[in-house]
Design an enzyme around this catalytic site. Structure first.
Site, PDB file in Angstrom:
ATOM      1  CB  CYS A   1      65.415 -33.642  -1.273  1.00 24.67           C
ATOM      2  SG  CYS A   1      64.998 -34.908  -2.448  1.00 24.67           S
TER       3      CYS A   1
ATOM      4  CB  SER B   1      74.971 -10.723   9.155  1.00 19.51           C
ATOM      5  OG  SER B   1      73.571 -10.744   9.109  1.00 19.51           O
TER       6      SER B   1
END
Lengths: 383, 369
Positions: free
Chosen positions: B313, B191
């Site tokens: 989270c 990439s």
């Protein structure tokens, strides 16, 4: 032949001597909803008429009208001179081409040369000749063609009745402060109070750095969606991270949520008084989570003197979800975001906390200092 | 702001970009058109240039793609439908493609990884059989920086089953590790934006003779394996940044290895290293034991440091799949922070970041007890 939108209002007609006040507020709300779009709003007896608008914007105007509380129903129709020939030409436009129908006439001008029955029969007969696939059914028709003969020499001709948002014009039931989270329930609670005519202000508690800006952005997005229903144009936020830290450090773990709720209610009351709001609104539903038991509610109510309105208290989750989907907040509410803070979530929250125990634990904290600090974190976002 | 999330993406190389823009602005003709010869030549030069950095152009060829994810997808999607062996430490571009193929009937076999994120070579080999179409093992684990010895793995796989294809996601390795592809590597994904290029550009390097099926159908570009008018700007930019990156590759490698060690040594004891000592010098993953990575990340941001986390989270998906696969419990998985560097990272930045990390962790610990 001019395209018009006929708006009928909901419960205002029940109001006696206050009716003028309710109608004025309703009118202001309609004008606000159509702001930025060319139109004229006329008040006639028992209904409003939107005229002189850009026909290409019909759908947009209808969409906005449909979200104004106090609108019982509305119809897109045609305004024509009230001679039978003009009425027939308009009726042809709005008439179905097949299926069952009936023509209903309402005459405000009782001097009109034909009775309601005669005019209905005349127009209905000509429509039957014009469209052979039509059949008359006066009891349970699939379609209705309505003719409304006004006193000023015009007639309103329309087909469908679209349902409005119902309720009362926002602003006629005072002001309340909604405690809005990023979840499904609180936006629905705000919507329901706005529907009953309440001016709803918005307060969100965040917990930076334990929650991130994404959570705040999500609430802003929800607030924006609600503002379509004349809910406040601004969002107030307060940071309660330090309150959570202090509770976590000093108090019994099972009371974390209970104690935090009491702080939130106190803060909300202070903000409400600043805004001249007369009540607090929450999205609580009885028994849905540990803090929403009757004991939890009692504990929160004990620290405020303003009334706390909980319009969802008797709703099941799926009933709330239905409304959230209807008002367009559901998809945003269920987006994942950092709802953290499992850091402060007790494993077993108290379901039936005793007030004496709560107060004993709370006394370990500098309540006033923490409240002052949280209030100092206030941010206001225009939506 | 000190940027230490270079494994996510890097600052574009301005000079290379300006050169590429200047070329693409003037040479805007379609390379497939009869009159598009100049553009076609430039693409050919870029293709050979990029390929020769890591492999022998006589043995390998290169297909430009929209990035590493597409390269991984193409590698996996076009290689048979019997069984697929991948490591549990794969990037989502490989892992999720594997899961997708599984739902379409391919058997997916997951080779376990160790605490450092390296694949267990013996376990991997034991999963390969005569029905294995392809084995895919990430070269540098993007979450822990562990370097898999893909050359030895590929050799062992080929020794057992010569017809089985070997693919590696080299996105975090290309332009960073001093390696060249051996003949045992059939497919390798790279990439541009991890080495200063533009997002939306990548390539699948393929050993000549490996048969792939077309991934996008259309005008037949890229040897009919990936149709679509070529991303001339991105490809040339990729070529220019690769030229520059490979020029200093060895020096960067040695310097960053030193900086990485320095950073680790400067961190307080509460930071447990997840990255192995012999991992990529471009990446150091640690866990702040008992704390939450994403909260630390925000506190670091306040202190002027951008760091990565192992996971976001959320009550629904609390931990990174890869960190869990490493076998860590909640106290370590919660606190993962990924610090990743580029050739531009300086010693001053590392020292500043170390201080900020220690201060943020101490702050958070004092706040939540």
């Amino acid at each position: 032949m001019e395209k018009v939108i006929i708006i009928r209002y909901a419960e205002i007609h029940l109001k006696g001597k206050n009716r003028g006040y309710f109608e004025r507020v309703f009118c202001v709300n309609l004008e606000r909803a159509m702001k930025g779009l060319r139109h004229e709003l006329h008040r006639t007896s028992g209904r409003y008429l939107v005229a002189n608008f850009d026909e290409a914007q019909t759908e947009e105007i209808c969409g906005r009208i449909s979200r104004v509380f106090g609108v019982h129903s509305y119809s897109v129709g045609l305004s024509v001179p009230y001679d039978a020939e003009s009425i027939y030409r308009a009726a042809k436009e709005v008439s179905p081409r097949e299926g069952t129908f009936k023509v209903v006439t309402h005459r405000a001008d009782k001097k009109y040369p034909m009775t309601s029955m005669e005019l209905s029969a005349h127009i209905g007969g000509r429509l039957l000749d014009e469209f052979p696939a039509l059949r008359v059914d006066v009891h349970e028709p699939e379609h209705t063609v309505c003719l409304d003969i006004r006193e000023n020499g015009t007639a309103l001709v329309f087909g469908k009745f679209e349902r409005g948002a119902g309720g009362m014009p926002v602003g006629t039931s005072g002001k309340g402060l909604l405690m809005i989270s990023g979840g499904i329930d609180s936006p629905v609670a705000g919507y329901m109070m706005a529907k009953r005519g309440m001016n709803v202000e918005l307060l969100h508690f965040h917990s930076y750095p334990y929650t991130n800006d994404g959570a705040k952005e999500k609430v802003k997005e929800l607030a924006k969606l609600l503002s379509k229903y004349s809910v406040s144009g601004k969002l107030i936020t307060l940071n309660v991270a330090h309150i959570q830290e202090e509770i976590h450090a000093k108090c019994a773990a099972e009371l974390n949520v209970t104690l935090l709720r009491r702080f939130m209610f106190r803060l909300a009351e202070k903000i409400a008084r600043e805004l001249n709001a007369k009540c607090l609104i929450t999205g609580e539903s009885l028994g849905q989570v540990a803090s929403q038991t009757i004991e939890g509610i009692t504990s929160s109510n004990a620290v405020v003197s303003l009334p706390v309105l909980r319009p969802l208290i008797g709703f099941d989750k799926d009933e709330i979800v239905l409304v959230a989907k209807k008002i367009g907040t559901f998809e945003t509410s269920v987006l994942p975001f950092e709802d953290c803070c499992t850091v402060f979530l007790p494993e077993f929250p108290a379901i039936k906390p005793k007030l004496s125990f709560i107060e004993e634990e709370e006394n370990k904290l500098d309540v006033d200092g923490l409240l002052r600090e949280a209030l100092a974190s206030k941010e206001v976002f225009a939506l | 702001m000190i940027y230490l999330d270079n494994a996510a993406t890097t600052e574009p190389n301005g000079e290379a970009l300006a050169r590429a823009v200047a070329f693409a602005q003037t040479n805007y003709l379609n390379p497939s058109a009869q009159y598009g010869g100049a553009v076609l030549s430039a693409l050919k030069e870029a293709r050979e240039g990029i390929l020769s950095k890591i492999a022998d152009p006589a043995q390998f060829e290169l297909i430009f793609t929209s990035g590493g994810t597409e390269a991984d997808n193409q590698a996996l999607e076009s290689c048979g439908r019997r069984n697929l062996v991948i490591s549990a430490g794969e990037h989502a571009a490989v892992y999720e493609t594997g899961v997708h193929l599984k739902s379409a009937g391919t058997e997916l076999r997951l080779a376990p990884i160790g605490k450092d994120g390296k694949v267990d070579a013996d376990a991997l080999l034991s999963l390969v059989d005569e029905k294995t179409s392809l084995v895919s093992v990430v070269h540098v684990n993007n979450e822990t920086g562990a370097v898999n010895d893909i050359f030895s793995l590929a050799e062992r796989v080929k020794a057992k089953f010569p017809r089985c294809l070997f693919h590696s996601d080299g996105v975090q390795a290309f332009g960073k590790l001093p390696v060249r592809l051996s003949r045992n590597i059939d497919l390798y994904s790279v990439s541009a934006h991890k080495i200063g290029g533009l997002k939306g550009t990548g390539a699948l390097i393929k050993r000549k003779g490996v048969a792939l099926s077309p991934y996008l159908h259309g005008g037949g570009q890229e040897g009919n394996l990936r149709s679509g008018t070529e991303n001339v700007l991105g490809i040339l930019d990729f070529f220019y940044v690769a030229e520059e990156k490979f020029r200093t590759l060895e020096a960067d490698f040695a310097r960053l290895a030193g900086l990485r060690k320095r950073l680790l040594q400067s961190l307080d004891e509460c930071f447990v290293p997840i990255s192995p000592e012999d991992g990529s010098p471009y990446l150091l993953t640690v866990s702040a034991r008992g704390l939450r990575g994403e909260i630390l990340q925000r506190l670091l941001l306040e202190r002027g440091v951008i760091a990565g986390t192992g996971s976001a989270c959320s009550s629904k998906k609390p931990h990174s799949r890869v960190i869990e696969a490493c076998g860590y419990g909640k106290d370590i998985s919660d606190g993962v922070l990924r610090l990743s560097f580029s050739q531009k990272t300086t010693e001053e930045e590392i020292d500043f970041a170390a201080q900020a990390l220690n201060a943020a962790a101490a702050d958070l610990r004092s706040r939540i007890g």
